[in-house]
Design a protein around this motif. Sequence first.
Motif, PDB file in Angstrom:
ATOM      1  N   ARG A 209      62.469  73.103  13.163  1.00  0.00           N
ATOM      2  CA  ARG A 209      62.817  71.749  13.586  1.00  0.00           C
ATOM      3  C   ARG A 209      63.505  70.978  12.459  1.00  0.00           C
ATOM      4  N   GLN A 212      67.071  72.246  12.257  1.00  0.00           N
ATOM      5  CA  GLN A 212      67.836  71.779  13.410  1.00  0.00           C
ATOM      6  C   GLN A 212      68.193  70.303  13.274  1.00  0.00           C
ATOM      7  N   GLN A 213      67.237  69.484  12.825  1.00  0.00           N
ATOM      8  CA  GLN A 213      67.499  68.059  12.661  1.00  0.00           C
ATOM      9  C   GLN A 213      68.593  67.828  11.629  1.00  0.00           C
ATOM     10  N   VAL A 224      66.929  69.780  18.951  1.00  0.00           N
ATOM     11  CA  VAL A 224      65.890  69.710  17.916  1.00  0.00           C
ATOM     12  C   VAL A 224      64.556  69.917  18.626  1.00  0.00           C
TER      13      VAL A 224
END
Length: 265
Positions: A209, A212-213, A224
């Motif tokens: 995460r 992805q962010q 995300v």
Amino acid sequence: MPDPLEIFVAIDLVSRREWGARAPRGSYSSLSSTKGVKVHYTGGRVDPAIVEDHAKCVALVKSIQNQHMDGNGWMDIGYSMIACPHRKVFVGRGPKHLPAANGSGLNSGHYAVLGLVGSSGLVQPNDEMLHGILDAVEYLRDRGGAGREIKGHRDGYATSCPGEPLYAWVRRGAPRPGGGGDPDPPEPHPSFPGRTLKYPPVMVGEDVRTWQQQMRTRGWSIDVDGLYGEQSRDVARRFQREKGLPVTGEVDRATWNASWEEPVT
């Protein structure tokens, strides 16, 4: 210069009994340590009158517990500790107990500390609240094995929490108000998690995460969701081509570090 959080501060603790907490509906899952703490806000309107009336802080904390237990169906309030604008720190789930506020799959990584500000009404934390948050962090380090990280809820989870004013303070390194001098600089970027993110199979976790962010922040179209699947692999491949890295679709140390380098403009 010593870290301000290594200087002992006598915390003004409000016990669960003192604030009238309901008993939890079961036994907490135990934690021996965490990477650190994530800072939260309420997400709703907070009456500015709480600044002048501590009884309103108590009522707000009780209402949050009721919402978490009766609305969310949780066993207790989701936060580890709660700081109010009078530099008082309420015990939520407390140290050594798994919080519930950071998001699914993220709670074992960080304790959760709430500052009693919201998205409207009282949105700007005063100095006493910031001190209270740091008192809670110090307490969780001393009693709960919390690590050095102080992050916002949105770091690794798609949310507006903890709001812009509080998050700006976190991004500055969470300095103590009036502490003098500059705070220790924050880490330039999250350190490589020690495992290469790849697909297949789908990999799950906070490190996924977080990456992805960061890619979304850089302008890539990516969900995300903490799931490293086909979409994440394809974004990694295109990013690696852009950076001249081996095109594997796997986020190894080199790809992870490059994700936080300033883009050339």
